[in-house]
Scaffold this active site. Structure first.
Site, PDB file in Angstrom:
ATOM      1  N   CYS A  33     -33.304  -9.969  25.028  1.00  0.00           N
ATOM      2  CA  CYS A  33     -33.740 -11.316  24.658  1.00  0.00           C
ATOM      3  C   CYS A  33     -35.140 -11.273  24.043  1.00  0.00           C
ATOM      4  O   CYS A  33     -35.880 -10.299  24.203  1.00  0.00           O
ATOM      5  CB  CYS A  33     -33.761 -12.204  25.894  1.00  0.00           C
ATOM      6  SG  CYS A  33     -32.163 -12.397  26.689  1.00  0.00           S
TER       7      CYS A  33
ATOM      8  N   GLU B  11     -37.713 -12.878  25.060  1.00  0.00           N
ATOM      9  CA  GLU B  11     -38.717 -12.780  26.119  1.00  0.00           C
ATOM     10  C   GLU B  11     -38.945 -11.331  26.542  1.00  0.00           C
ATOM     11  O   GLU B  11     -40.083 -10.926  26.793  1.00  0.00           O
ATOM     12  CB  GLU B  11     -38.292 -13.596  27.347  1.00  0.00           C
ATOM     13  CG  GLU B  11     -38.204 -15.090  27.112  1.00  0.00           C
ATOM     14  CD  GLU B  11     -36.800 -15.557  26.757  1.00  0.00           C
ATOM     15  OE1 GLU B  11     -36.473 -16.705  27.094  1.00  0.00           O
ATOM     16  OE2 GLU B  11     -36.035 -14.783  26.139  1.00  0.00           O
TER      17      GLU B  11
ATOM     18  N   CYS C 270     -33.105 -17.217  30.132  1.00  0.00           N
ATOM     19  CA  CYS C 270     -31.829 -16.968  30.805  1.00  0.00           C
ATOM     20  C   CYS C 270     -32.103 -16.383  32.191  1.00  0.00           C
ATOM     21  O   CYS C 270     -33.243 -16.056  32.535  1.00  0.00           O
ATOM     22  CB  CYS C 270     -30.959 -16.029  29.974  1.00  0.00           C
ATOM     23  SG  CYS C 270     -31.546 -14.313  29.919  1.00  0.00           S
TER      24      CYS C 270
ATOM     25  N   CYS D 146     -33.829 -12.936  32.150  1.00  0.00           N
ATOM     26  CA  CYS D 146     -35.251 -13.041  31.786  1.00  0.00           C
ATOM     27  C   CYS D 146     -36.067 -13.660  32.917  1.00  0.00           C
ATOM     28  O   CYS D 146     -37.189 -13.229  33.184  1.00  0.00           O
ATOM     29  CB  CYS D 146     -35.419 -13.847  30.506  1.00  0.00           C
ATOM     30  SG  CYS D 146     -34.868 -12.952  29.043  1.00  0.00           S
TER      31      CYS D 146
ATOM     32  N   TRP E  66     -37.494  -7.639  44.019  1.00  0.00           N
ATOM     33  CA  TRP E  66     -36.817  -6.403  44.362  1.00  0.00           C
ATOM     34  C   TRP E  66     -37.794  -5.411  44.998  1.00  0.00           C
ATOM     35  O   TRP E  66     -37.418  -4.614  45.840  1.00  0.00           O
ATOM     36  CB  TRP E  66     -36.118  -5.778  43.168  1.00  0.00           C
ATOM     37  CG  TRP E  66     -37.056  -5.319  42.089  1.00  0.00           C
ATOM     38  CD1 TRP E  66     -37.514  -6.052  41.031  1.00  0.00           C
ATOM     39  CD2 TRP E  66     -37.655  -4.028  41.957  1.00  0.00           C
ATOM     40  NE1 TRP E  66     -38.369  -5.304  40.260  1.00  0.00           N
ATOM     41  CE2 TRP E  66     -38.465  -4.048  40.798  1.00  0.00           C
ATOM     42  CE3 TRP E  66     -37.584  -2.850  42.706  1.00  0.00           C
ATOM     43  CZ2 TRP E  66     -39.205  -2.939  40.384  1.00  0.00           C
ATOM     44  CZ3 TRP E  66     -38.322  -1.759  42.267  1.00  0.00           C
ATOM     45  CH2 TRP E  66     -39.107  -1.817  41.127  1.00  0.00           C
TER      46      TRP E  66
END
Length: 132
Positions: free
Chosen positions: A53, A55, A88, A91, A127
């Site tokens: 993307c 971004e 999205c 992103c 994460w």
């Protein structure tokens, strides 16, 4: 409502999206704003498997050009329509992992607004924290 700096960021992303839009492989442009006021641009690379993307390209360019200058905000624009689009899910997660406080310019019912990437993710968890 958004600040003048974020409005300028959107205008920059819009101009870049219109300039680079080819209605095929490059349809989304992103602009990010660093804390020092630099603007960094990115452009998507469409691929049927899910190319990067705009971004993500902006983040990569930032990492190469000015990684010591933290990201304050990001906005993305659809080239064919010239409209601001929200990041999205992929992103949003990458931006969250970069810095949860990054402000994203988003379209709301009465115009444009800014929301932290953390606020755009439902119960987000980094994460890195789960890997400890």
């Amino acid at each position: 409502m958004i600040t003048a700096a974020l409005r300028q960021l959107v205008e920059t992303a819009t101009a870049y999206a219109k300039q680079c839009n080819d209605d095929n492989n490059h349809t989304v442009a992103a602009a990010l704003l660093t804390r020092s006021g630099q603007t960094v641009l990115g452009l998507n690379a469409f691929h049927f498997l899910g190319g990067p993307c705009g971004e993500i390209y902006a983040l990569a360019t930032h990492a190469a050009a000015c990684p010591e200058d933290p990201i304050a905000a990001i906005g993305a624009v659809d080239g064919p329509t010239g409209q601001v689009i929200s990041p999205c899910g992929k992103c949003r997660q990458v931006l969250f992992d970069t810095a949860p406080a990054i402000q994203c310019v988003i379209r709301v019912s009465n115009g444009l607004a800014a929301a932290s990437v953390k606020d755009l993710l439902p119960p987000a968890s980094g994460w890195r924290a789960s890997a400890l």
